[in-house]
Design a protein around this motif. Structure first.
Motif, PDB file in Angstrom:
ATOM      1  N   LEU A  56       7.848  12.209   4.521  1.00  0.00           N
ATOM      2  CA  LEU A  56       8.667  12.285   2.678  1.00  0.00           C
ATOM      3  C   LEU A  56       8.496  10.307   2.654  1.00  0.00           C
ATOM      4  N   ALA A  57       9.028   9.417   3.375  1.00  0.00           N
ATOM      5  CA  ALA A  57       9.354   8.326   3.614  1.00  0.00           C
ATOM      6  C   ALA A  57       7.615   7.677   2.817  1.00  0.00           C
ATOM      7  N   VAL A  58       6.360   7.876   3.453  1.00  0.00           N
ATOM      8  CA  VAL A  58       5.685   7.975   3.550  1.00  0.00           C
ATOM      9  C   VAL A  58       4.644   8.290   1.923  1.00  0.00           C
ATOM     10  N   LEU A  59       4.640   9.248   1.373  1.00  0.00           N
ATOM     11  CA  LEU A  59       4.651   9.732   0.122  1.00  0.00           C
ATOM     12  C   LEU A  59       5.174   9.300  -0.766  1.00  0.00           C
ATOM     13  N   GLY A  60       6.476   8.579  -0.593  1.00  0.00           N
ATOM     14  CA  GLY A  60       7.482   7.575  -1.470  1.00  0.00           C
ATOM     15  C   GLY A  60       6.665   6.773  -1.909  1.00  0.00           C
ATOM     16  N   ARG A  61       6.371   6.194  -0.903  1.00  0.00           N
ATOM     17  CA  ARG A  61       5.789   4.513  -0.865  1.00  0.00           C
ATOM     18  C   ARG A  61       4.613   4.754  -0.828  1.00  0.00           C
ATOM     19  N   ARG A  62       3.345   5.748  -1.049  1.00  0.00           N
ATOM     20  CA  ARG A  62       2.289   5.825  -2.047  1.00  0.00           C
ATOM     21  C   ARG A  62       2.370   6.030  -3.463  1.00  0.00           C
ATOM     22  N   PHE A  63       3.356   7.152  -3.619  1.00  0.00           N
ATOM     23  CA  PHE A  63       3.468   7.285  -4.664  1.00  0.00           C
ATOM     24  C   PHE A  63       4.013   6.232  -5.716  1.00  0.00           C
ATOM     25  N   ALA A  64       5.401   5.178  -5.059  1.00  0.00           N
ATOM     26  CA  ALA A  64       5.887   3.698  -5.774  1.00  0.00           C
ATOM     27  C   ALA A  64       4.387   2.673  -6.191  1.00  0.00           C
ATOM     28  N   SER A  65       3.811   2.787  -4.887  1.00  0.00           N
ATOM     29  CA  SER A  65       2.753   1.665  -5.057  1.00  0.00           C
ATOM     30  C   SER A  65       1.281   2.169  -6.592  1.00  0.00           C
ATOM     31  N   GLY A  66       1.124   3.403  -6.465  1.00  0.00           N
ATOM     32  CA  GLY A  66       0.104   3.598  -7.562  1.00  0.00           C
ATOM     33  C   GLY A  66      -0.778   4.340  -7.071  1.00  0.00           C
ATOM     34  N   GLU A  67      -0.498   4.745  -5.224  1.00  0.00           N
ATOM     35  CA  GLU A  67      -1.925   5.133  -4.742  1.00  0.00           C
ATOM     36  C   GLU A  67      -2.549   6.907  -5.048  1.00  0.00           C
ATOM     37  N   ILE A  68      -1.023   7.461  -5.486  1.00  0.00           N
ATOM     38  CA  ILE A  68      -1.184   8.667  -6.235  1.00  0.00           C
ATOM     39  C   ILE A  68      -0.325   8.801  -7.264  1.00  0.00           C
ATOM     40  N   ASP A  69      -0.976   9.648  -7.642  1.00  0.00           N
ATOM     41  CA  ASP A  69       0.168   9.968  -9.340  1.00  0.00           C
ATOM     42  C   ASP A  69       1.294  11.100  -9.110  1.00  0.00           C
ATOM     43  N   GLU A  70       1.462  11.164  -9.975  1.00  0.00           N
ATOM     44  CA  GLU A  70       3.217  12.284  -9.914  1.00  0.00           C
ATOM     45  C   GLU A  70       2.627  13.790  -9.943  1.00  0.00           C
ATOM     46  N   ASP A  71       1.414  14.383  -9.991  1.00  0.00           N
ATOM     47  CA  ASP A  71       1.212  15.523  -9.856  1.00  0.00           C
ATOM     48  C   ASP A  71       0.552  15.477  -8.850  1.00  0.00           C
ATOM     49  N   GLU A  72       0.304  14.888  -7.975  1.00  0.00           N
ATOM     50  CA  GLU A  72      -0.487  14.578  -6.905  1.00  0.00           C
ATOM     51  C   GLU A  72       0.780  14.916  -5.893  1.00  0.00           C
ATOM     52  N   TYR A  73       1.916  13.403  -6.286  1.00  0.00           N
ATOM     53  CA  TYR A  73       2.851  13.042  -5.356  1.00  0.00           C
ATOM     54  C   TYR A  73       4.003  14.995  -5.333  1.00  0.00           C
ATOM     55  N   TRP A  74       4.195  15.583  -6.196  1.00  0.00           N
ATOM     56  CA  TRP A  74       4.901  16.682  -6.857  1.00  0.00           C
ATOM     57  C   TRP A  74       3.847  18.123  -5.512  1.00  0.00           C
ATOM     58  N   ARG A  75       2.692  17.994  -5.668  1.00  0.00           N
ATOM     59  CA  ARG A  75       2.215  18.650  -5.328  1.00  0.00           C
ATOM     60  C   ARG A  75       2.480  18.140  -3.496  1.00  0.00           C
ATOM     61  N   ARG A  76       2.012  17.284  -3.075  1.00  0.00           N
ATOM     62  CA  ARG A  76       2.463  16.939  -2.120  1.00  0.00           C
ATOM     63  C   ARG A  76       3.946  17.002  -0.715  1.00  0.00           C
TER      64      ARG A  76
END
Length: 93
Positions: A56-76
């Motif tokens: 979950l922390a890795v996912l949050g860091r990837r979202f915060a850095s812009g590697e993934i968009d909001e839709d991808e964040y919520w799906r993952r």
């Protein structure tokens, strides 16, 4: 007058070696401290796969850095919550 002469009651010419010796001691101590104590504990190079809340922390860091968009964040995030469950960090169940 011979202040550095050994026979005249002075300390002798070896007194000229003290400053370089002390400089070497201080330099060595600083080098040892910089390589060990001042850097803190070191982590192993390969700590293995993340467990628990780490995905979950890795996912949050990837979202915060812009590697993934909001839709991808919520799906993952929904997939990770199904796999790992809620971690009790203030989210709805």
């Amino acid at each position: 007058m011979q202040p550095l002469a050994h026979g005249a009651g002075g300390p002798g010419p070896w007194i000229l070696l003290l400053p370089p010796i002390w400089a070497a001691v201080v330099t060595g101590a600083v080098t040892v401290l910089r390589r060990t104590a001042w850097h803190g504990p070191r982590r192993p190079v390969d700590s293995g796969p993340p467990t628990g809340a780490a995905p979950l922390a890795v996912l949050g860091r990837r979202f915060a850095s812009g590697e993934i968009d909001e839709d991808e964040y919520w799906r993952r995030l929904s997939v990770l919550e199904e796999q790992f469950g809620r971690t009790g960090q203030g989210g709805a169940e």
